[in-house]
Design a protein around this motif. Structure first.
Motif, PDB file in Angstrom:
ATOM      1  N   ALA A 188       0.665  -1.085   0.081  1.00  0.00           N
ATOM      2  CA  ALA A 188       0.262   0.059  -0.086  1.00  0.00           C
ATOM      3  C   ALA A 188       0.985   1.314  -0.154  1.00  0.00           C
ATOM      4  CB  ALA A 188      -0.780   0.096   1.232  1.00  0.00           C
ATOM      5  N   LEU A 189       1.641   1.125   0.880  1.00  0.00           N
ATOM      6  CA  LEU A 189       2.931   2.429   0.628  1.00  0.00           C
ATOM      7  C   LEU A 189       3.718   2.555  -0.703  1.00  0.00           C
ATOM      8  CD1 LEU A 189       4.280   2.013   4.249  1.00  0.00           C
ATOM      9  CD2 LEU A 189       2.583   3.601   3.764  1.00  0.00           C
ATOM     10  N   LEU A 190       3.998   1.377  -0.988  1.00  0.00           N
ATOM     11  CA  LEU A 190       4.911   1.381  -2.124  1.00  0.00           C
ATOM     12  C   LEU A 190       4.126   1.806  -3.526  1.00  0.00           C
ATOM     13  CD1 LEU A 190       6.745  -1.999  -1.596  1.00  0.00           C
ATOM     14  CD2 LEU A 190       7.725   0.506  -1.756  1.00  0.00           C
ATOM     15  N   VAL A 191       2.688   1.446  -3.542  1.00  0.00           N
ATOM     16  CA  VAL A 191       1.835   1.944  -4.668  1.00  0.00           C
ATOM     17  C   VAL A 191       1.467   3.377  -4.887  1.00  0.00           C
ATOM     18  CG1 VAL A 191      -0.259   1.644  -5.847  1.00  0.00           C
ATOM     19  CG2 VAL A 191       1.058  -0.236  -5.063  1.00  0.00           C
ATOM     20  N   LEU A 192       1.606   4.030  -3.508  1.00  0.00           N
ATOM     21  CA  LEU A 192       1.124   5.631  -3.411  1.00  0.00           C
ATOM     22  C   LEU A 192       1.695   6.282  -4.383  1.00  0.00           C
ATOM     23  CD1 LEU A 192       0.969   6.244   0.597  1.00  0.00           C
ATOM     24  CD2 LEU A 192      -0.871   6.347  -1.265  1.00  0.00           C
ATOM     25  N   PRO A 193       3.128   6.369  -4.406  1.00  0.00           N
ATOM     26  CA  PRO A 193       3.660   7.563  -5.511  1.00  0.00           C
ATOM     27  C   PRO A 193       3.428   7.105  -6.972  1.00  0.00           C
ATOM     28  CG  PRO A 193       5.475   6.284  -4.136  1.00  0.00           C
ATOM     29  CD  PRO A 193       4.066   5.735  -3.839  1.00  0.00           C
ATOM     30  N   SER A 194       2.906   6.112  -7.348  1.00  0.00           N
ATOM     31  CA  SER A 194       2.368   5.711  -8.710  1.00  0.00           C
ATOM     32  C   SER A 194       0.948   6.693  -8.815  1.00  0.00           C
ATOM     33  CB  SER A 194       1.992   4.587  -9.121  1.00  0.00           C
ATOM     34  OG  SER A 194       1.016   3.697  -8.126  1.00  0.00           O
ATOM     35  N   LEU A 195       0.258   7.078  -7.668  1.00  0.00           N
ATOM     36  CA  LEU A 195      -0.955   7.742  -7.803  1.00  0.00           C
ATOM     37  C   LEU A 195      -0.701   9.070  -8.539  1.00  0.00           C
ATOM     38  CD1 LEU A 195      -2.593   6.886  -4.503  1.00  0.00           C
ATOM     39  CD2 LEU A 195      -3.033   6.090  -6.524  1.00  0.00           C
ATOM     40  N   LEU A 196       0.555   9.723  -8.639  1.00  0.00           N
ATOM     41  CA  LEU A 196       0.761  10.893  -9.165  1.00  0.00           C
ATOM     42  C   LEU A 196       0.639  10.835 -10.538  1.00  0.00           C
ATOM     43  CD1 LEU A 196       3.628  11.956  -6.728  1.00  0.00           C
ATOM     44  CD2 LEU A 196       1.257  12.745  -6.708  1.00  0.00           C
ATOM     45  N   PHE A 197       1.169   9.755 -11.322  1.00  0.00           N
ATOM     46  CA  PHE A 197       1.336   9.102 -12.586  1.00  0.00           C
ATOM     47  C   PHE A 197       0.301   8.674 -13.352  1.00  0.00           C
ATOM     48  CE2 PHE A 197       5.489   9.220 -10.368  1.00  0.00           C
ATOM     49  CZ  PHE A 197       6.099  10.268 -11.017  1.00  0.00           C
ATOM     50  N   PHE A 198      -0.524   7.970 -12.531  1.00  0.00           N
ATOM     51  CA  PHE A 198      -1.737   7.284 -12.971  1.00  0.00           C
ATOM     52  C   PHE A 198      -3.105   7.841 -12.483  1.00  0.00           C
ATOM     53  CE2 PHE A 198       1.748   4.641 -14.099  1.00  0.00           C
ATOM     54  CZ  PHE A 198       1.992   4.659 -15.310  1.00  0.00           C
ATOM     55  N   PRO A 199      -3.512   9.068 -12.362  1.00  0.00           N
ATOM     56  CA  PRO A 199      -4.888   9.136 -11.833  1.00  0.00           C
ATOM     57  C   PRO A 199      -6.028   8.436 -12.397  1.00  0.00           C
ATOM     58  CG  PRO A 199      -4.118  11.068 -13.275  1.00  0.00           C
ATOM     59  CD  PRO A 199      -3.014  10.294 -13.375  1.00  0.00           C
ATOM     60  N   ALA A 200      -7.159   8.409 -11.913  1.00  0.00           N
ATOM     61  CA  ALA A 200      -8.182   7.842 -12.281  1.00  0.00           C
ATOM     62  C   ALA A 200      -8.760   8.677 -13.628  1.00  0.00           C
ATOM     63  CB  ALA A 200      -9.165   7.656 -11.399  1.00  0.00           C
ATOM     64  N   PRO A 201      -8.828   7.847 -14.712  1.00  0.00           N
ATOM     65  CA  PRO A 201      -9.333   8.451 -15.928  1.00  0.00           C
ATOM     66  C   PRO A 201     -10.848   8.955 -15.965  1.00  0.00           C
ATOM     67  CG  PRO A 201      -8.961   6.004 -16.467  1.00  0.00           C
ATOM     68  CD  PRO A 201      -8.530   6.487 -15.029  1.00  0.00           C
ATOM     69  N   GLY A 202     -11.723   7.980 -15.115  1.00  0.00           N
ATOM     70  CA  GLY A 202     -13.086   8.183 -15.155  1.00  0.00           C
ATOM     71  C   GLY A 202     -13.655   8.161 -13.815  1.00  0.00           C
ATOM     72  N   GLU A 203     -14.876   8.603 -13.557  1.00  0.00           N
ATOM     73  CA  GLU A 203     -15.738   8.473 -12.392  1.00  0.00           C
ATOM     74  C   GLU A 203     -16.316   7.149 -12.094  1.00  0.00           C
ATOM     75  OE1 GLU A 203     -15.958  10.832 -10.151  1.00  0.00           O
ATOM     76  OE2 GLU A 203     -14.930  12.051 -11.368  1.00  0.00           O
ATOM     77  N   PRO A 204     -15.752   6.450 -11.058  1.00  0.00           N
ATOM     78  CA  PRO A 204     -16.236   5.097 -10.517  1.00  0.00           C
ATOM     79  C   PRO A 204     -17.737   5.276 -10.400  1.00  0.00           C
ATOM     80  CG  PRO A 204     -14.956   6.026  -8.644  1.00  0.00           C
ATOM     81  CD  PRO A 204     -14.852   7.133  -9.832  1.00  0.00           C
ATOM     82  N   THR A 205     -18.322   4.173 -10.691  1.00  0.00           N
ATOM     83  CA  THR A 205     -19.917   3.820 -10.387  1.00  0.00           C
ATOM     84  C   THR A 205     -19.865   2.698  -9.398  1.00  0.00           C
ATOM     85  OG1 THR A 205     -19.765   1.810 -12.051  1.00  0.00           O
ATOM     86  CG2 THR A 205     -20.654   3.915 -12.943  1.00  0.00           C
ATOM     87  N   ALA A 206     -20.903   2.611  -8.864  1.00  0.00           N
ATOM     88  CA  ALA A 206     -20.935   1.459  -7.506  1.00  0.00           C
ATOM     89  C   ALA A 206     -20.508   0.140  -8.085  1.00  0.00           C
ATOM     90  CB  ALA A 206     -22.628   1.411  -7.191  1.00  0.00           C
ATOM     91  N   GLY A 207     -20.816  -0.027  -9.257  1.00  0.00           N
ATOM     92  CA  GLY A 207     -20.274  -1.582  -9.901  1.00  0.00           C
ATOM     93  C   GLY A 207     -18.689  -1.753 -10.065  1.00  0.00           C
ATOM     94  N   ILE A 208     -18.163  -0.529 -10.468  1.00  0.00           N
ATOM     95  CA  ILE A 208     -16.634  -0.257 -10.347  1.00  0.00           C
ATOM     96  C   ILE A 208     -16.048  -0.432  -8.902  1.00  0.00           C
ATOM     97  CG2 ILE A 208     -14.833   1.286 -10.896  1.00  0.00           C
ATOM     98  CD1 ILE A 208     -15.892  -0.021 -13.455  1.00  0.00           C
ATOM     99  N   MET A 209     -16.641   0.209  -7.985  1.00  0.00           N
ATOM    100  CA  MET A 209     -16.067   0.047  -6.721  1.00  0.00           C
ATOM    101  C   MET A 209     -16.559  -1.399  -6.240  1.00  0.00           C
ATOM    102  SD  MET A 209     -14.487   2.580  -5.988  1.00  0.00           S
ATOM    103  CE  MET A 209     -14.164   2.515  -4.469  1.00  0.00           C
ATOM    104  N   ALA A 210     -17.397  -1.862  -6.392  1.00  0.00           N
ATOM    105  CA  ALA A 210     -17.621  -3.340  -5.905  1.00  0.00           C
ATOM    106  C   ALA A 210     -16.363  -4.220  -6.510  1.00  0.00           C
ATOM    107  CB  ALA A 210     -18.828  -3.719  -6.229  1.00  0.00           C
ATOM    108  N   ALA A 211     -16.257  -3.992  -7.735  1.00  0.00           N
ATOM    109  CA  ALA A 211     -14.898  -4.681  -8.548  1.00  0.00           C
ATOM    110  C   ALA A 211     -13.886  -4.563  -7.646  1.00  0.00           C
ATOM    111  CB  ALA A 211     -14.880  -4.461  -9.887  1.00  0.00           C
TER     112      ALA A 211
END
Length: 294
Positions: A188-211
């Motif tokens: 979880a700590l190691l993945v954090l920096p990658s959030l700066l380079f790969f932001p979410a391209p879309g808005e998640p729906t309830a189904g996406i969050m369930a996945a």
């Protein structure tokens, strides 16, 4: 193997095969970094709750370096690579490429120990390579833009699993549950920096969050508990059968829920890769043998 243990084995294979379905659903919307951060955080929280109930604290001071190495090579990096590939490749192709991990482990182990691989292992690697070539050569997803890089990334993800397995054989003896729990937090700590380079391209729906939740809690948290329970009850050799079954479920779930095409090349490629994996690991099923007491 008892009926109950056989059921657990098939359940585990279906869950791990389903991880590629959930990534294929959520990665195009959340992106690889956000999805995998959700995955490892949800898994870590689930395992923390189990650890609290079982009264199994983590010895961070003693094993933190071990958890970092395991979290990077066995979770953070391969998870990110598979999620990145899932934006392009089908769940079935991802599941079969994932099955090459034992072959990479055999090659890495041979290089690490400076030993020649046996003829059986070499044949298994050749078969596995042929199976992958057949699958990606005929599957229509190979013609998609960026498919070549996605296939390479998925294979590199499996390569990292090979590194993790080689490291684990020489690593300090740590309880399997602690390995799973500790490595999820460091991932979880190691993945954090990658959030700066790969932001979410879309808005998640309830189904996406369930996945995303299913990917973390079910495919990482619950799956680890099932896997280590099987190792305890039937032994590592029989538990290894999950390696050969999970690609079949990856193909099945992709066909059922995503309407992915299952051609003759899918079945043939998967069968050849599985046969190669069996040769590389030296797997010989012995379901009638009783497990040694833990």
């Amino acid at each position: 193997m008892s009926t109950a243990n056989l059921f657990r084995l098939i359940l585990l294979a279906s869950i791990w095969g389903g991880s590629f379905l959930f990534m294929r659903i959520a990665a195009p919307v959340l992106g690889p970094a956000v999805l995998i951060e959700y995955r490892v955080v949800f898994a870590a929280l689930f395992l923390a709750a189990i650890a609290l109930l079982m009264k199994k604290p983590l010895d961070w001071k003693r094993h933190w370096k071990h958890y970092v190495i395991l979290g990077f090579f066995n979770s953070a990096l391969p998870f990110l690579l598979f999620a990145w590939s899932a934006r392009t490749l089908s769940a079935s192709v991802l599941a079969v490429l994932n099955a090459t991990a034992p072959m990479w482990g055999a090659l890495i182990g041979a290089v690490w120990q400076r030993q020649m691989v046996s003829a059986r292992v070499l044949l298994g690697i050749v078969l596995g390579t042929a199976g992958v070539a057949l699958l990606v050569g005929f599957d229509h997803v190979s013609s998609r833009e960026g498919a070549g890089l996605a296939i390479a990334a998925a294979l590199f993800a499996s390569f990292n699993y090979g590194i993790a397995s080689t490291y684990a054989r020489a690593a300090p003896a740590v309880e399997p549950f602690a390995n799973a729990h500790g490595s999820m937090w460091t991932a979880a700590l190691l993945v954090l920096p990658s959030l700066l380079f790969f932001p979410a391209p879309g808005e998640p729906t309830a189904g996406i969050m369930a996945a995303a939740v299913a990917l973390g809690v079910l495919c990482s948290g619950v799956a680890y508990l099932l896997y280590y329970g099987l190792i305890r009850d039937v032994g590592a050799t029989s538990a290894l059968t999950v390696t050969f079954i999970s690609p079949l479920f990856g193909i099945l779930w992709g066909a059922l829920f995503l309407q992915e095409v299952v051609g003759w090349y899918t079945v043939a490629g998967a069968a050849i890769v599985i046969a190669g994996t069996a040769l590389v690991t030296g797997y010989r099923p012995n379901f009638g043998a009783r497990a040694k007491p833990a």
